[in-house]
Scaffold this motif. Structure first.
Motif, PDB file in Angstrom:
ATOM      1  N   LEU A 222       7.725   5.299   4.881  1.00 44.99           N
ATOM      2  CA  LEU A 222       7.704   6.730   4.728  1.00 44.99           C
ATOM      3  C   LEU A 222       6.073   7.494   4.668  1.00 44.99           C
ATOM      4  O   LEU A 222       5.837   8.360   5.483  1.00 44.99           O
ATOM      5  CB  LEU A 222       8.261   7.242   3.248  1.00 44.99           C
ATOM      6  CG  LEU A 222       8.272   8.744   2.960  1.00 44.99           C
ATOM      7  CD1 LEU A 222       8.883   9.666   3.820  1.00 44.99           C
ATOM      8  CD2 LEU A 222       8.599   8.869   1.404  1.00 44.99           C
TER       9      LEU A 222
ATOM     10  N   THR B  80       4.400   6.937   7.913  1.00 43.69           N
ATOM     11  CA  THR B  80       4.667   7.825   8.983  1.00 43.69           C
ATOM     12  C   THR B  80       4.457   9.219   8.559  1.00 43.69           C
ATOM     13  O   THR B  80       3.842  10.042   9.557  1.00 43.69           O
ATOM     14  CB  THR B  80       6.268   7.738   9.128  1.00 43.69           C
ATOM     15  OG1 THR B  80       6.904   6.565   9.346  1.00 43.69           O
ATOM     16  CG2 THR B  80       6.839   8.720  10.159  1.00 43.69           C
ATOM     17  N   MET B  81       4.213   9.465   7.617  1.00 43.85           N
ATOM     18  CA  MET B  81       4.140  10.965   7.112  1.00 43.85           C
ATOM     19  C   MET B  81       2.514  11.319   7.249  1.00 43.85           C
ATOM     20  O   MET B  81       2.129  12.315   7.655  1.00 43.85           O
ATOM     21  CB  MET B  81       4.479  11.153   5.622  1.00 43.85           C
ATOM     22  CG  MET B  81       4.243  12.328   5.127  1.00 43.85           C
ATOM     23  SD  MET B  81       4.621  12.529   3.291  1.00 43.85           S
ATOM     24  CE  MET B  81       3.540  11.307   2.503  1.00 43.85           C
TER      25      MET B  81
ATOM     26  N   ARG C  63       7.225  10.762  -6.254  1.00 45.56           N
ATOM     27  CA  ARG C  63       8.180   9.611  -6.181  1.00 45.56           C
ATOM     28  C   ARG C  63       7.851   8.660  -7.530  1.00 45.56           C
ATOM     29  O   ARG C  63       8.946   8.439  -8.067  1.00 45.56           O
ATOM     30  CB  ARG C  63       7.840   8.696  -4.819  1.00 45.56           C
ATOM     31  CG  ARG C  63       8.442   9.370  -3.741  1.00 45.56           C
ATOM     32  CD  ARG C  63       8.010   8.573  -2.500  1.00 45.56           C
ATOM     33  NE  ARG C  63       8.563   7.029  -2.631  1.00 45.56           N
ATOM     34  CZ  ARG C  63       9.548   6.452  -2.002  1.00 45.56           C
ATOM     35  NH1 ARG C  63       9.716   6.901  -0.675  1.00 45.56           N
ATOM     36  NH2 ARG C  63       9.916   5.418  -2.378  1.00 45.56           N
TER      37      ARG C  63
END
Length: 75
Positions: free
Chosen positions: A27, A30-31, A55
């Protein structure tokens, strides 16, 4: 869970932890490039760190829902 299942349960927990770690890394990795392309590097880093902090806060918030003690032995 009985003694015969302990190894399977331990292996399953370990595998799930590794999947969760890999999903989190995927995540963020990629982010960040997507954000850097759209907003530039100076905005992408704080946004990525904010997602990580959120998170972490969610994980800390649900930690009290875990059982505090092991289940009584069924033997």
């Amino acid at each position: 869970m009985n003694e015969q299942q302990a190894g399977s349960v331990s292996g399953t927990l370990n595998a799930l932890q590794q999947v969760a770690d890999a999903a989190g890394a995927a995540l963020v990795s990629t982010m960040f490039p997507a954000l850097a392309t759209d907003t530039g590097d100076t905005d992408a880093a704080p946004l990525s760190l904010t997602v990580i902090a959120v998170r972490l806060a969610l994980a800390a918030a649900i930690t009290p829902l875990l059982p505090r003690h092991a289940a009584a032995d069924a033997h």
